[in-house]
Scaffold this active site. Sequence first.
Site, short mmCIF file in Angstrom:
data_model
loop_
_atom_site.label_atom_id
_atom_site.label_comp_id
_atom_site.label_asym_id
_atom_site.label_seq_id
_atom_site.Cartn_x
_atom_site.Cartn_y
_atom_site.Cartn_z
N LEU A 146 0.83 -1.21 0.00
CA LEU A 146 0.00 0.00 0.00
C LEU A 146 0.87 1.26 0.00
O LEU A 146 0.53 2.27 -0.62
CB LEU A 146 -0.95 -0.02 1.19
CG LEU A 146 -2.05 -1.08 1.06
CD1 LEU A 146 -2.69 -1.37 2.40
CD2 LEU A 146 -3.10 -0.63 0.05
N TYR A 147 2.00 1.20 0.67
CA TYR A 147 2.95 2.32 0.64
C TYR A 147 3.46 2.52 -0.78
O TYR A 147 3.46 3.64 -1.31
CB TYR A 147 4.11 2.02 1.59
CG TYR A 147 5.21 3.05 1.57
CD1 TYR A 147 5.07 4.28 2.19
CD2 TYR A 147 6.42 2.78 0.93
CE1 TYR A 147 6.09 5.22 2.17
CE2 TYR A 147 7.44 3.70 0.90
CZ TYR A 147 7.28 4.92 1.53
OH TYR A 147 8.29 5.84 1.49
N ALA A 148 3.89 1.44 -1.42
CA ALA A 148 4.39 1.52 -2.79
C ALA A 148 3.30 1.98 -3.75
O ALA A 148 3.58 2.72 -4.71
CB ALA A 148 4.96 0.18 -3.23
N ALA A 149 2.07 1.55 -3.51
CA ALA A 149 0.96 1.95 -4.39
C ALA A 149 0.76 3.47 -4.35
O ALA A 149 0.56 4.11 -5.38
CB ALA A 149 -0.32 1.23 -3.98
N LYS A 151 3.01 5.76 -3.49
CA LYS A 151 4.16 6.42 -4.10
C LYS A 151 4.14 6.27 -5.61
O LYS A 151 4.54 7.18 -6.35
CB LYS A 151 5.45 5.83 -3.53
CG LYS A 151 5.67 6.12 -2.05
CD LYS A 151 5.76 7.61 -1.77
CE LYS A 151 6.18 7.91 -0.34
NZ LYS A 151 6.25 9.36 -0.06
#
Length: 270
Positions: A146-149, A151
Site C-alpha cells: 500500500l505504501y508503494a501503491a 508512491k
Amino acid sequence: MRVWFITGASRGLGRAFAEAALSRGDRVVAAARDVAPLADLKARNPDALACVPLDVSDRAAAHEGVERAVAAFGRLDIVVNNAGTMLYGMVEEATETQIRAHFDVNVLGQIWITQAVLPHLRAQGSGHILLVTTMGTGGGMASAGLYAAGKSAVDSLGQALAMEVEPFGIKVTIVQPGGYDTGLFTTGTTATTPDPAYDPLRAKLAEMWGDEAGPAPSTAAPVVMRLVDLPDPPLRLIVGGRSFDLVHQMNQARTEEYRAWEHLSRLAPG
C-alpha cells in the site's frame, strides 16, 4: 537566496533538506504537523527559517499553509513535497480506515500542496517542485504494497504534472530515495493487525531485510542540493547508489518478464 517550502520537515529527509538549504544561505519555510522539533533549528536561523504547523491531508489547511509560506518570504522557488507515512502490513490485513488515512497523506497531501503552490509559481514564471516518492515505485513488496501503491500514484501524477506546467517555466522532479534512517518505520508507521496466515512470509521478509537502519538522511541532502542547481533537471532521480543498482535490476527483470510473454501479448491487436 532562494525560498524553499518543505513539508514533513520536522524529521528525516525533510529536516535534512531544510538544514542543507539553510547552510547554503537560502530561506526555508518548514511545514510539519508538529513543528516543536524544529525549535533548535529556528533558534540558529531566526531570520531565514519560518515554521508552519500543517496537516497536508487537510486541503483547506494546505492552501492556508502555502499562503503563510508565501507571506513569510514573498515567494517560493523550491517546493519539496516530502510529508509521508508508512502503512506496514499485508493488503488483506489493512482496514478501510488505515488505507484511507494513508492515501490522504501520501497521495492527496501531495496533490493539495501542489494545487496550492501552482498559482504562485505560474505568476512568477518559475519554480521547481520536488515530489518525494521512493525507489520502490517500480514494483510493490509484500507488507509494503500500500505504501508503494501510493508512491507509484505520485510518480504517475508527477509525470503528468511536468507536462502541464512546463509552459509556465516550472520544473518537476520525482525524487526517489532509497532506505534512509528517517524514522519512517518507527514513528511514521501504522501497522496492521497481523494475520497468522502470513507469519511464514513475515519471517522470510524479516530475514531478507535484516536490522540495518540505513544511512543518515543528511547523506541524501547533497544530491538534492545539486539537483536544484541544474538548469534542466531530470524528471526522475534515484537518490542512493545502492538504490540505483536495485532499481536497475528490477527494471531488467520486468523487461525479461514482458519479453517472456510477448507471444501472448501479440495475440491481441491493440
